[in-house]
Each structure stands twice: as C-alpha cells, then as structure tokens.
Scaffold this active site. Structure first.
Site: not given
Ligand code: NDP
Length: 296
Positions: A54, A98, A121
């Site tokens: 990422k 995460q 997200d």
C-alpha cells in the site's frame, strides 16, 4: 464455451494511472497532495506485506503516505489517540487501520472512531448506512473493484440477476448493495442457503466471496454468466503452495462467458480502489469535483 478472462491486473494498472494523473493535476492546479495514513498494530506477516504494498503504490500515485507501525501490545487508549490525531490532520485524507487487530483491541470501536469522511476502507458504521440507503459514502475497496470490472465488461448492469455467495460485512453485503444500486436483481447466498447450485445457476453475475477453495464448480454456473472470484485461498497441490480462488477455475471457465482469475483478478483491484478512495476523499474534503469512473 471458453470464458473471456477479465484481467484485473491490467485493469488495476489503468485505475492507478487514472488516479496518478488526477493527483498530478490536483498538485499542479490546486497545490493539494492527497495523503493516506496506514496504521499497523503488531507483526502479522501477511499484514506487513499488505502495508508495504500500500505504501509503495501510494507513493507511486504521487500521494503522501504516512505509515504508523505500533507494537502488538499497544493499548486501546493509545490507538484511539492516534486515530483522533489523524482525523485532525489536514494532510491526511484517508485513514486505514489494518485488520485483523490484536485480540485485546476493540476493532469496531477503533474503526468507528475514524472520521467517516476519511474512512477509505468504508467500514465505519456511517458509511455502511449511507451505502445501504443509496447515499454518497466511502465504499469498501474489494466490492468497489468488482463493481468497476463488471461495469467495464457489461456497461449497464440493470435488470441482470446477480448472486453473491457470502454475506460478510467487508465483501458480501456491500457487494450486494452495490449491485442493487446498479439495478441488478440481487440474491445473497450463504452457508444456510438451500440448493446453492440451483441458486447460482440463476445468476447472470455470480460473485464468490466464501473463503473455501474452489467450491463453486462449473455445474453451478449458468452458461455465459460473468463470474467474479473474490476468494484468496492458499492450498497445497503437487507439493507446492498455490493461490486459488473460491471458484474452480477450469470447470467454471468452460461454461462462463467471462471470469476473473486468481491470482490476477479481484486482488490487484483492491489496492487500486484504496488509492481511488483516498483521491475521492481528498476531492470531497476540498470541495472539488470527484474523479470520474472511480467511485460507486
Ligand atoms: P468470511 O469468512 O467473513 O465470509 C464467508 C461467507 O461465506 C460467509 O457469509 C459464509 O456464510 C459463507 N459461506 C461459508 N461456507 C459456505 C458454503 N459452504 N456455502 C455457502 N456460503 C458459505 O469471508 P470474507 O467475506 O472476509 O472473504 C471471502 C473470501 O474473499 C476469502 O477467500 C478472502 O480471503 C477473500 N478476500 C479477498 C479480498 C481481495 O482483495 N481479493 C479481500 C477480502 C477478502 P455464513 O455467513 O452463513 O457463515
């Protein structure tokens, strides 16, 4: 029939190029650089690889990347304080914590502390509600990537029968909402569904998000259907570890009209959509037009 392969790797590269071109214009014309903050708690090896990827792709797109690596025993108070600091930081337009988090941390509380406008997200409860009611939201990256590939392949999805196998909050449910938003007739199947094969055979669009290696076989696919395989499963075959999807590729590809492979299908689209979401969040934060074709 042999299915057309939907090349997610190539599609993701095009999305990244589009994002990078838009970022370059933002920097040149508006003096704004989108920024993505990724928070990793602990040392889960798979998560470390994702976070590294990422970071690299964020840089490559011309965005600012802020990585926060915290020890596995980080307290909830400290993690919440970091999230709040990122919420308040104007250089940060997207925040990703995460998952999975270590067990002593309340993932729901932490995700719901992220500013919904920065929740790239799309897991914050506000974004879930906005998506469910057809309002502008941040959309989870994996289903967004699937939707983009389907729109690219079919143009309009209106009136098509879509079956999503799997009802998780991160893939199955948002995928179904997005397909409904594009006027598909949507069925969500799960572990208690009766006669799954018959349900799947009714699908013009079949999305597999089950987490079971090669479970969807060719006899469950309607001839000519489009099959999107979200699954990522590591199995041992012929003495080697291999990556396979939730779809039995060989038998499904013999029946389907189009199919995504694993690897090289949905997977690469997920990070590309994370970049797209960060760009969208930055444009919204600055009252600028959103990038075309990169949102739901
Ligand atoms: P979950 O385990 O959270 O959900 C799996 C779903 O599949 C559940 O709803 C479950 O039903 C359903 N299911 C399980 N067994 C069966 C069965 N025998 N018949 C029908 N339905 C069944 O998984 P995720 O949604 O998180 O992930 C799904 C897959 O996608 C995994 O392989 C994962 O690795 C992959 N993935 C890939 C990503 C990417 O970037 N490409 C990103 C995220 C996930 P029930 O609710 O009834 O238990």
């Amino acid at each position: 029939m042999t299915a057309q392969v939907i090349d997610g790797k190539a599609f993701a590269a095009r999305v990244r190029e589009q994002v990078a071109a838009h970022v370059a214009r933002l920097r040149e014309e508006n003096g704004i650089q989108p920024g993505l903050a990724v928070v990793l708690v602990g040392e889960d090896p798979a998560s470390q690889v994702y976070v590294r990827n990422k970071g690299t792709q964020t840089h490559d797109a011309g965005m600012a990347s802020f990585e926060h690596k915290l020890p596995a025993d980080t307290s909830e108070t400290d993690l919440l304080a970091l999230v709040r600091a990122l919420n308040a930081d104007p250089a940060v337009h997207g925040i990703l914590v995460q998952l999975p988090l270590p067990k002593h941390l309340n993932a729901e509380l932490i995700i719901n502390t992220i500013d919904p406008a920065k929740d790239v997200d799309g897991f914050h409860i506000s974004n879930v509600g906005l998506l469910g009611t057809g309002q502008k939201s941040m959309v989870p990256c994996t289903p967004l990537g699937c939707l983009m590939m389907l729109r690219d392949h079919h143009g309009s999805l209106a009136g098509m029968n879509a079956v999503v196998v799997g009802r998780s909050n991160i893939v199955g449910k948002p995928m179904a909402q997005l397909l409904l938003g594009d006027s598909c007739t949507v069925t969500i199947a799960h572990s208690r569904t009766r006669d799954l094969a018959a349900v799947c055979r009714g699908a013009d669009i079949l999305v597999a998000a089950v987490g079971r290696a090669e479970m969807i076989t060719g006899d469950m696919v309607k001839p000519g259907a489009t099959v999107i395989d979200v699954g990522i499963n590591r199995i041992e075959r012929d003495g080697k570890i291999r990556l396979v999807g939730d779809v039995d590729y060989a038998s499904a590809a013999a029946v389907a009209g189009a199919i995504t492979p694993v690897p090289g299908g949905v997977g690469p689209m997920t990070i590309a959509c994370l970049l797209a979401n960060t760009l969208t969040a930055c444009c919204r934060a600055n009252g600028l037009p959103e990038p075309e074709g990169l949102t739901a």
